[in-house]
Design an enzyme around this catalytic site. Structure first.
Site, PDB file in Angstrom:
ATOM      1  N   ASP A  74       0.803  -1.266   0.028  1.00  0.00           N
ATOM      2  CA  ASP A  74       0.057   0.128   0.166  1.00  0.00           C
ATOM      3  C   ASP A  74       0.991   1.362   0.130  1.00  0.00           C
ATOM      4  O   ASP A  74       1.989   1.090   0.524  1.00  0.00           O
ATOM      5  CB  ASP A  74      -0.889  -0.057   1.222  1.00  0.00           C
ATOM      6  CG  ASP A  74      -2.095   1.023   1.164  1.00  0.00           C
ATOM      7  OD1 ASP A  74      -2.555   1.526  -0.079  1.00  0.00           O
ATOM      8  OD2 ASP A  74      -2.680   1.293   2.130  1.00  0.00           O
ATOM      9  N   ASN A 125     -10.928  -2.414  -5.458  1.00  0.00           N
ATOM     10  CA  ASN A 125     -10.132  -1.412  -6.408  1.00  0.00           C
ATOM     11  C   ASN A 125     -10.738  -1.107  -7.551  1.00  0.00           C
ATOM     12  O   ASN A 125     -10.480   0.081  -8.204  1.00  0.00           O
ATOM     13  CB  ASN A 125      -8.747  -1.861  -6.553  1.00  0.00           C
ATOM     14  CG  ASN A 125      -7.936  -1.971  -5.469  1.00  0.00           C
ATOM     15  OD1 ASN A 125      -7.027  -2.676  -5.072  1.00  0.00           O
ATOM     16  ND2 ASN A 125      -7.940  -0.946  -4.441  1.00  0.00           N
TER      17      ASN A 125
END
Ligand code: IPE
Ligand code: IPE
Ligand code: MG
Length: 265
Positions: A39, A87
């Protein structure tokens, strides 16, 4: 004690910070499975006042280095969270850039995977991805299918809850066909219906960029996984950061609900 330094000849400079950290890792107590939530690509780009895709590109480069590092260390399974089902909520432009990068990663990485005897696997509802990507994935998986040094598992269009839904659907169908009694449903049986059926649970889960959450990753499998969260953004994550996480992991005591050495006088 086997010399880890040797495995990094030509990859890590002797006497460097990495080499010093590497010395602190016990090769006989390495995790069998490391999972990483990569991330922070967006924040990395933002700090440089660059578009998010620049961060993703740098992130892909970091991933390639970490894959090679894990293989050299002798970690049997490395799972990378590359794209979650959630996502898809991102702007179309970013999704396209991510998919293009994935294809590029696969094309460039296949040779490295072959050279280091790494088998590529994919988990998630990846059959839902574009035909061009699926083709690339099929090719890379077929070309590396017989490799045995390390398994690189890439989570694509992955959702931990979806994985459980898929498992329950599959299990329900089979249980009905085979007329299984409810008692036949055990933890071990459920685990056999997950995408990770033949893989050990992760021993260590690393998340970069400081967020203290699991974001729908490997929900069933991380029941007793050690968590390691670092503020380092994924594109900045280097072998030295990886070594640091492993050193930290090796200092911990895993109790699995028991007393461990806390009960010793
Ligand atoms: C991780 O970086 C990459 C993917 C989720 C594909 P992010 O894009 O989530 O970066 P941040 O969290 O916005 O910084
Ligand atoms: C997790 O990161 C997914 C991947 C790294 C692929 P996200 O950036 O999507 O997670 P949230 O939204 O911060 O929970
Ligand atoms: Mg993020």
């Amino acid at each position: 004690m086997e010399d880890l330094q040797k495995r990094f000849e030509g990859f890590i400079k002797p006497g460097s910070r990495e080499a010093l950290l590497l010395r602190q890792i016990h090769p006989e107590r390495l995790p069998h499975h490391v999972a990483i939530i990569m991330d922070g690509n967006g924040r990395w780009a933002l700090r440089r006042q660059k578009p998010r895709v620049v961060g993703h590109r740098a992130g892909a480069k970091a991933a390639r280095q970490i894959v090679e590092t894990a293989a050299r260390l002798g970690i049997p399974v490395l799972t990378l969270y590359a794209f979650s089902t959630e996502n898809w909520k991102r702007p179309q432009e970013e999704i396209e850039a991510l998919m293009n990068l994935l294809r590029e990663f696969l094309r460039k990485e296949v040779e490295t995977l072959k050279r280091h005897d790494i088998r590529l696997r994919v988990i998630g509802r990846w059959e839902g991805l574009d035909a061009a990507i699926r083709e690339e994935l099929h090719g890379a998986m077929a070309e590396t299918a017989t490799n045995t040094r390390m398994q690189l598992v890439v989570a694509l269009n992955y959702s931990g809850r979806m994985e459980l839904v898929d498992a329950f659907r599959h299990l329900y169908r089979e249980a009905r066909e085979r007329q299984l009694p409810p008692e036949a449903i055990t933890e071990a049986l459920i685990a056999q219906y997950l995408y990770t059926a033949d893989l050990p649970d992760p021993d260590l889960l690393i998340r970069t960029s400081g967020e203290m959450r699991v974001s729908n990753f490997l929900l069933w499998q991380i029941a007793y996984t050690e968590l390691y969260v670092t503020e380092t953004l994924w594109p900045d994550f280097r072998p030295a950061h990886f070594f640091q996480a492993l050193i930290d992991y090796q200092r911990r005591e895993r109790r699995y609900g028991g007393l461990g050495t806390a009960a010793l006088p």
